[in-house]
Write an enzyme that holds these catalytic residues in place. Structure first.
Site, PDB file in Angstrom:
ATOM      1  N   ASP A 290       0.819  -1.223   0.000  1.00 15.71           N
ATOM      2  CA  ASP A 290       0.000   0.000   0.000  1.00 15.71           C
ATOM      3  C   ASP A 290       0.847   1.264   0.000  1.00 15.71           C
ATOM      4  O   ASP A 290       0.421   2.301   0.516  1.00 15.71           O
ATOM      5  CB  ASP A 290      -0.946   0.034   1.214  1.00 15.71           C
ATOM      6  CG  ASP A 290      -1.781  -1.220   1.309  1.00 15.71           C
ATOM      7  OD1 ASP A 290      -2.262  -1.658   0.265  1.00 15.71           O
ATOM      8  OD2 ASP A 290      -1.933  -1.751   2.422  1.00 15.71           O
TER       9      ASP A 290
ATOM     10  N   LYS B  72       2.289   2.187  -4.962  1.00 15.90           N
ATOM     11  CA  LYS B  72       3.050   1.712  -6.135  1.00 15.90           C
ATOM     12  C   LYS B  72       2.251   1.911  -7.419  1.00 15.90           C
ATOM     13  O   LYS B  72       2.808   2.256  -8.440  1.00 15.90           O
ATOM     14  CB  LYS B  72       3.382   0.221  -5.985  1.00 15.90           C
ATOM     15  CG  LYS B  72       4.350  -0.079  -4.862  1.00 15.90           C
ATOM     16  CD  LYS B  72       4.634  -1.553  -4.761  1.00 15.90           C
ATOM     17  CE  LYS B  72       3.445  -2.370  -4.367  1.00 15.90           C
ATOM     18  NZ  LYS B  72       2.904  -2.120  -3.025  1.00 15.90           N
TER      19      LYS B  72
ATOM     20  N   GLY C  12      -3.956  -4.605  -4.346  1.00 19.97           N
ATOM     21  CA  GLY C  12      -4.963  -3.638  -4.766  1.00 19.97           C
ATOM     22  C   GLY C  12      -4.252  -2.352  -5.143  1.00 19.97           C
ATOM     23  O   GLY C  12      -3.754  -1.650  -4.273  1.00 19.97           O
ATOM     24  N   HIS C  13      -4.131  -2.111  -6.428  1.00 20.93           N
ATOM     25  CA  HIS C  13      -3.439  -0.901  -6.885  1.00 20.93           C
ATOM     26  C   HIS C  13      -4.463   0.123  -7.348  1.00 20.93           C
ATOM     27  O   HIS C  13      -5.266  -0.160  -8.225  1.00 20.93           O
ATOM     28  CB  HIS C  13      -2.472  -1.240  -8.025  1.00 20.93           C
ATOM     29  CG  HIS C  13      -1.316  -2.071  -7.572  1.00 20.93           C
ATOM     30  ND1 HIS C  13      -0.535  -2.811  -8.425  1.00 20.93           N
ATOM     31  CD2 HIS C  13      -0.811  -2.266  -6.346  1.00 20.93           C
ATOM     32  CE1 HIS C  13       0.395  -3.433  -7.731  1.00 20.93           C
ATOM     33  NE2 HIS C  13       0.247  -3.124  -6.467  1.00 20.93           N
TER      34      HIS C  13
ATOM     35  N   GLN D  74       2.426  -5.954  -3.077  1.00 17.07           N
ATOM     36  CA  GLN D  74       2.718  -5.959  -1.632  1.00 17.07           C
ATOM     37  C   GLN D  74       4.017  -5.172  -1.362  1.00 17.07           C
ATOM     38  O   GLN D  74       4.319  -4.272  -2.117  1.00 17.07           O
ATOM     39  CB  GLN D  74       2.801  -7.393  -1.088  1.00 17.07           C
ATOM     40  CG  GLN D  74       1.459  -8.112  -1.035  1.00 17.07           C
ATOM     41  CD  GLN D  74       1.059  -8.747  -2.339  1.00 17.07           C
ATOM     42  OE1 GLN D  74       1.862  -9.353  -3.000  1.00 17.07           O
ATOM     43  NE2 GLN D  74      -0.192  -8.618  -2.714  1.00 17.07           N
TER      44      GLN D  74
HETATM   45  P1  IMP Z   1      -2.427 -12.747   2.028  1.00 18.95           P
HETATM   46  O1  IMP Z   1      -1.477 -12.235   1.001  1.00 18.95           O
HETATM   47  O2  IMP Z   1      -3.873 -12.533   1.653  1.00 18.95           O
HETATM   48  O3  IMP Z   1      -2.126 -14.161   2.417  1.00 18.95           O
HETATM   49  O4  IMP Z   1      -2.227 -11.883   3.377  1.00 18.95           O
HETATM   50  C1  IMP Z   1      -1.038 -11.961   4.156  1.00 18.95           C
HETATM   51  C2  IMP Z   1      -0.692 -10.605   4.735  1.00 18.95           C
HETATM   52  O5  IMP Z   1      -0.311  -9.732   3.689  1.00 18.95           O
HETATM   53  C3  IMP Z   1      -1.858  -9.914   5.454  1.00 18.95           C
HETATM   54  O6  IMP Z   1      -1.329  -9.152   6.522  1.00 18.95           O
HETATM   55  C4  IMP Z   1      -2.408  -8.989   4.393  1.00 18.95           C
HETATM   56  O7  IMP Z   1      -3.102  -7.898   4.959  1.00 18.95           O
HETATM   57  C5  IMP Z   1      -1.132  -8.568   3.704  1.00 18.95           C
HETATM   58  N1  IMP Z   1      -1.315  -8.156   2.306  1.00 18.95           N
HETATM   59  C6  IMP Z   1      -1.499  -8.952   1.243  1.00 18.95           C
HETATM   60  N2  IMP Z   1      -1.594  -8.211   0.130  1.00 18.95           N
HETATM   61  C7  IMP Z   1      -1.453  -6.942   0.494  1.00 18.95           C
HETATM   62  C8  IMP Z   1      -1.427  -5.712  -0.240  1.00 18.95           C
HETATM   63  O8  IMP Z   1      -1.537  -5.653  -1.471  1.00 18.95           O
HETATM   64  N3  IMP Z   1      -1.246  -4.595   0.505  1.00 18.95           N
HETATM   65  C9  IMP Z   1      -1.079  -4.630   1.849  1.00 18.95           C
HETATM   66  N4  IMP Z   1      -1.088  -5.739   2.560  1.00 18.95           N
HETATM   67  C10 IMP Z   1      -1.276  -6.906   1.882  1.00 18.95           C
END
Ligand code: IMP
Length: 439
Positions: free
Chosen positions: A29, A32, A56-57, A240
């Site tokens: 977040d 990017k 989520g971009h 991420q």
């Molecule tokens: P997962 O990727 O859904 O397995 O989540 C694992 C961790 O990564 C959690 O803390 C999510 O909130 C975090 N996370 C996954 N994708 C994003 C992203 O695009 N932005 C921020 N946090 C993310």
């Protein structure tokens, strides 16, 4: 004697040609999407190499807001080829939904501008069910995943039981394999006391999705290499952030993929020697969603930003946890990613503050440390060491040139360069493409 190889010579003669990786320097977040969109202009291909629809971009262009999860943001441009690489995990239903939403906003999507790697793995409904079941079982120790099935899909990949996107082009092979996987995963779901995935309904739905997605599926390694040989520029759109990386992040509070610059190479088949630049994107403060340690977390900053309507997740809508900028993390992220440049975003989020803190080091068991420790237990014992800067107390959002930033804002940025060892090349002062200052 210093000699340039053939590729470097070509890059030198054609300064426009360069392969750039953009990564997040914090917990995702970082903004990017906006930075990638800003530099897409100079690229021919935009490549996603890791993660899935957990990303989520958000891109705001001419007042229109687009939220991208799996599709590279290059899709918003004409004449850019978007590549979903082998390192990505793809939820076919999520992808179709995203395509439909973008099309409803007037975006053109076809196999001419969106290609998907044959060897990317599929996220299936049983992965999502397993993700949710695991989180529920963990109770207050949960990771706080996005519930998009990411961890179970990568687990299947590593365990060598996954289904790859190429099967979407081979329905006769896909059908029995998928049925087998659903039945096997249903055993796990049943053992966890969770509702099973309906077998025939799911097989039919996946085959229907396969028929639509098949024309997009190809060998994207060849696509990328042929483009490089033709002198085109590739932009790797990181998902991420560094501290959600499966190896370098705050394990186990991480995602299940390699979110750092190395992952862009393994997740696309483009080797490190073909990468010319790495840009790390970093918010002017820090945020995180989900559980896990966060040394500079500060609820007062969170309240201020949430009251401004900022810092709600693009994928889940969750309010993000917020805190001061942690230069220890950014310094280490610059190191891990080999970042040449930093793009600072959301500087305007600090506009109203009297004073602004930056964490420059941690104190752990009485010792000052410059890099984050490896275990969550040790991170939780760390005390932040802050230095306090005077705030600029001015609305930055309408500023058009870096030179016009108030001296106190420039001093804050200069200090970040010194603390992190990377040059700041871009500064974001608002969500629009135009609100990006080149340094
Ligand atoms: P997962 O990727 O859904 O397995 O989540 C694992 C961790 O990564 C959690 O803390 C999510 O909130 C975090 N996370 C996954 N994708 C994003 C992203 O695009 N932005 C921020 N946090 C993310």
């Amino acid at each position: 004697m210093f000699q340039l190889n053939q590729r470097q010579c070509a890059a030198f003669l054609n300064s426009e040609m360069s392969n750039t990786i953009v990564v997040g320097a914090q917990w995702g977040d970082e903004g990017k999407g906006k930075i990638i969109d800003f530099i897409t202009d100079k690229s021919d291909l935009v490549v996603r190499a890791a993660g899935g629809s957990n990303a989520g971009h958000t891109v705001i262009n001419n007042g229109q807001k687009y939220i991208l999860h799996l599709i590279p943001s290059g899709i918003l441009w004409e004449n850019k080829l978007c590549v979903i690489g082998n390192g990505v995990v793809i939820d076919p239903f999520g992808l179709l939904e995203e395509m439909a939403k973008l099309r409803s906003q007037g975006v053109k999507i076809s196999p001419e501008n969106l290609v998907i790697s044959e060897t990317a793995h599929l996220v299936m409904p049983y992965h999502k069910a397993l993700d949710r079941a695991r989180e529920a079982k963990l109770g207050d120790k949960k990771i706080g995943t996005t519930g998009r099935g990411i961890g179970p899909a990568y687990a299947d990949k590593i365990e060598r039981g996954g289904l790859r996107a190429v099967l979407l082009t081979q329905p006769e092979v896909l059908e029995p394999e998928l049925r087998d996987r659903i039945i096997r995963h249903n055993e796990t779901l049943a053992a966890a006391g969770v509702e099973e995935v309906p077998v025939e309904e799911t097989v039919k739905a996946v085959l229907d999705a396969a028929a639509i997605l098949a024309p997009h599926i190809t060998n994207t390694v060849v696509v990328c290499h042929e483009a490089i040989q033709a002198g085109k520029s590739l932009l790797f759109e990181g998902a991420q952030g560094t501290y959600l990386d499966i190896d370098h992040g705050t394990y186990p509070f991480v995602t299940s993929s390699s979110t750092t610059s190395g992952g862009a190479c393994t997740g696309s088949g483009v080797p490190p020697r073909m990468i010319d630049k790495v840009v790390a994107v970093c918010k002017a403060y820090t945020t995180r969603v989900g559980s896990g340690p966060f040394i500079t977390e500060n609820d007062a900053i969170g309240d201020m930003l949430h009251n401004m309507g900022r810092e709600f997740g693009a994928t889940t809508g969750r309010a993000r946890r917020c805190g001061w900028l942690d230069a220890v993390l950014v310094r280490y992220a610059v190191m891990i990613n080999g970042a040449d440049e930093l793009a600072i975003t959301n500087l305007d989020g600090l506009d109203g503050l009297e004073t602004i803190d930056i964490c420059t080091a941690y104190k752990l068991r009485g010792k000052v440390i410059q890099y984050p420790p490896s275990t969550v237990a040790d991170i939780e014992l760390c005390e932040p060491i802050y230095e306090t800067h005077q705030g600029w107390k001015q609305d930055l959002s309408q500023i058009k040139k870096f030179a016009d930033l108030p001296p106190l804002a420039k001093a804050y940025l200069k200090r970040l360069e010194v603390l992190t060892g990377a040059r700041i090349s871009l500064v974001g002062i608002g969500p629009d493409r135009e609100q990006t200052l080149t340094v």
